[in-house]
Scaffold this motif. Structure first.
Motif, short mmCIF file in Angstrom:
data_model
loop_
_atom_site.label_atom_id
_atom_site.label_comp_id
_atom_site.label_asym_id
_atom_site.label_seq_id
_atom_site.Cartn_x
_atom_site.Cartn_y
_atom_site.Cartn_z
N GLY A 14 0.81 -1.21 0.00
CA GLY A 14 0.00 0.00 0.00
C GLY A 14 0.85 1.26 0.00
N GLU A 15 1.99 1.22 0.67
CA GLU A 15 2.90 2.37 0.69
C GLU A 15 3.47 2.64 -0.70
OE1 GLU A 15 3.67 4.47 3.46
OE2 GLU A 15 1.81 3.45 4.04
N TYR A 16 3.88 1.58 -1.39
CA TYR A 16 4.37 1.75 -2.76
C TYR A 16 3.29 2.37 -3.65
CZ TYR A 16 8.58 -1.19 -2.24
OH TYR A 16 9.80 -1.70 -1.89
N LEU A 17 2.07 1.86 -3.53
CA LEU A 17 0.98 2.33 -4.39
C LEU A 17 0.56 3.75 -4.03
CD1 LEU A 17 -1.13 -0.93 -4.66
CD2 LEU A 17 0.64 -0.08 -6.21
N LEU A 18 0.60 4.09 -2.74
CA LEU A 18 0.28 5.45 -2.31
C LEU A 18 1.22 6.44 -2.97
CD1 LEU A 18 -1.25 7.39 -0.30
CD2 LEU A 18 0.67 6.96 1.27
N LEU A 19 2.52 6.17 -2.91
CA LEU A 19 3.50 7.06 -3.51
C LEU A 19 3.31 7.13 -5.02
CD1 LEU A 19 6.00 8.89 -3.21
CD2 LEU A 19 7.39 6.82 -3.52
N ARG A 20 3.21 5.98 -5.67
CA ARG A 20 3.05 5.95 -7.13
C ARG A 20 1.83 6.73 -7.58
NH1 ARG A 20 0.65 0.77 -9.78
NH2 ARG A 20 -1.15 1.74 -8.79
N ASP A 21 0.69 6.46 -6.96
CA ASP A 21 -0.55 7.09 -7.39
C ASP A 21 -0.52 8.60 -7.15
OD1 ASP A 21 -1.34 4.57 -8.13
OD2 ASP A 21 -2.75 4.31 -6.47
N HIS A 22 0.08 9.02 -6.04
CA HIS A 22 0.16 10.45 -5.77
C HIS A 22 1.09 11.14 -6.78
CE1 HIS A 22 -0.18 14.12 -3.46
NE2 HIS A 22 1.14 14.23 -3.50
N LEU A 23 2.23 10.53 -7.07
CA LEU A 23 3.14 11.14 -8.04
C LEU A 23 2.51 11.21 -9.42
CD1 LEU A 23 6.56 9.58 -6.97
CD2 LEU A 23 5.75 11.93 -6.59
N ARG A 24 1.67 10.25 -9.74
CA ARG A 24 0.97 10.29 -11.03
C ARG A 24 0.00 11.46 -11.12
NH1 ARG A 24 -0.81 3.96 -12.14
NH2 ARG A 24 1.22 3.24 -12.92
N SER A 25 -0.55 11.88 -9.99
CA SER A 25 -1.61 12.89 -10.02
C SER A 25 -1.18 14.28 -9.54
CB SER A 25 -2.80 12.41 -9.18
OG SER A 25 -2.43 12.32 -7.81
N ASP A 26 -0.01 14.40 -8.94
CA ASP A 26 0.39 15.69 -8.37
C ASP A 26 1.69 16.17 -9.00
OD1 ASP A 26 1.79 17.54 -6.43
OD2 ASP A 26 -0.13 17.30 -5.38
N ALA A 27 1.58 17.13 -9.91
CA ALA A 27 2.75 17.62 -10.66
C ALA A 27 3.79 18.27 -9.76
CB ALA A 27 2.30 18.60 -11.74
N ASP A 28 3.35 18.97 -8.71
CA ASP A 28 4.31 19.64 -7.83
C ASP A 28 5.15 18.62 -7.06
OD1 ASP A 28 3.43 22.13 -8.66
OD2 ASP A 28 2.06 22.38 -6.95
N ASP A 29 4.52 17.60 -6.51
CA ASP A 29 5.28 16.59 -5.78
C ASP A 29 6.11 15.73 -6.73
OD1 ASP A 29 4.74 17.35 -3.19
OD2 ASP A 29 3.03 16.01 -2.96
N ARG A 30 5.62 15.51 -7.93
CA ARG A 30 6.40 14.78 -8.93
C ARG A 30 7.69 15.57 -9.23
NH1 ARG A 30 2.51 13.81 -12.15
NH2 ARG A 30 2.74 15.63 -13.48
N ALA A 31 7.57 16.88 -9.39
CA ALA A 31 8.74 17.72 -9.64
C ALA A 31 9.68 17.73 -8.44
CB ALA A 31 8.31 19.14 -9.99
N LEU A 32 9.13 17.81 -7.24
CA LEU A 32 9.95 17.77 -6.02
C LEU A 32 10.75 16.48 -5.95
CD1 LEU A 32 10.76 18.80 -3.16
CD2 LEU A 32 8.69 17.62 -2.32
N TYR A 33 10.09 15.38 -6.22
CA TYR A 33 10.75 14.07 -6.17
C TYR A 33 11.86 13.99 -7.23
CZ TYR A 33 11.23 9.00 -5.77
OH TYR A 33 11.71 7.74 -5.58
N GLU A 34 11.56 14.48 -8.41
CA GLU A 34 12.56 14.43 -9.48
C GLU A 34 13.78 15.29 -9.14
OE1 GLU A 34 13.03 15.45 -14.19
OE2 GLU A 34 11.14 14.57 -13.49
N ILE A 35 13.56 16.47 -8.60
CA ILE A 35 14.67 17.33 -8.20
C ILE A 35 15.53 16.64 -7.14
CG2 ILE A 35 15.23 19.47 -6.95
CD1 ILE A 35 12.72 20.69 -8.42
N ALA A 36 14.89 16.03 -6.16
CA ALA A 36 15.63 15.33 -5.11
C ALA A 36 16.43 14.16 -5.68
CB ALA A 36 14.66 14.83 -4.03
N LYS A 37 15.81 13.40 -6.58
CA LYS A 37 16.51 12.26 -7.18
C LYS A 37 17.71 12.72 -8.00
CE LYS A 37 14.29 9.29 -9.42
NZ LYS A 37 13.50 8.40 -10.20
N ARG A 38 17.52 13.76 -8.79
CA ARG A 38 18.62 14.26 -9.62
C ARG A 38 19.78 14.75 -8.75
NH1 ARG A 38 17.68 14.60 -15.04
NH2 ARG A 38 15.51 14.55 -15.74
#
Length: 136
Positions: free
Chosen positions: A78-102
């Motif tokens: 459920g934790e994996y799916l929570l993160l995946r589904d949220h990143l799919r739907s929230d552009a700001d958090d998707r960008a935050l995650y990408e910046i952190a990963k880079r």
């Protein structure tokens, strides 16, 4: 055998930069009944990377496909799916995650597990927002 399969990880999120690694989560009826799921994966060429209580990880020899196996109902799925589904739907958090990963990938890592641990804070922050957005 009844299993459920989900594509997780960065490659499962359209628009998110990702390493060329496919992460899959598979739920099985009984994680201790390895003959039902592990033997066929090993025979297909996957190598066992992790065996811990409640979790197995196998990956291809090229390390480009990681399969996480859990028992059905394990909260980690459920934790994996929570993160995946949220990143799919929230552009700001998707960008935050990408910046952190880079930023983390620009560093030298002796062990990629250390890279994974270094992402923990941003992942926890994003999952907290995901729970808040879902009202839980």
């Amino acid at each position: 055998m009844n299993v459920e399969i989900e594509h997780i990880g960065s490659t499962s999120v359209p628009g998110l930069a990702a390493k060329p690694i496919i992460d899959i989560v598979v739920t099985v009826e009984d994680i201790t009944a390895e003959e039902d799921f592990l033997d066929p994966l090993l025979a297909a060429g996957y190598g066992l990377r992790v065996r811990e209580p409640g979790h197995r990880l196998v990956r291809t020899s090229a390390q480009d496909v990681h399969v996480h196996l859990f028992e059905r109902g394990d909260p980690e799925v459920g934790e994996y799916l929570l993160l995946r589904d949220h990143l799919r739907s929230d552009a700001d958090d998707r960008a935050l995650y990408e910046i952190a990963k880079r930023a983390l990938l620009s560093k030298e890592w002796d062990d990629m597990n250390d890279y994974t641990k270094a992402k923990t804070d941003v992942i926890l922050t994003i999952k907290a927002r995901a729970r808040e957005a879902r009202g839980r």
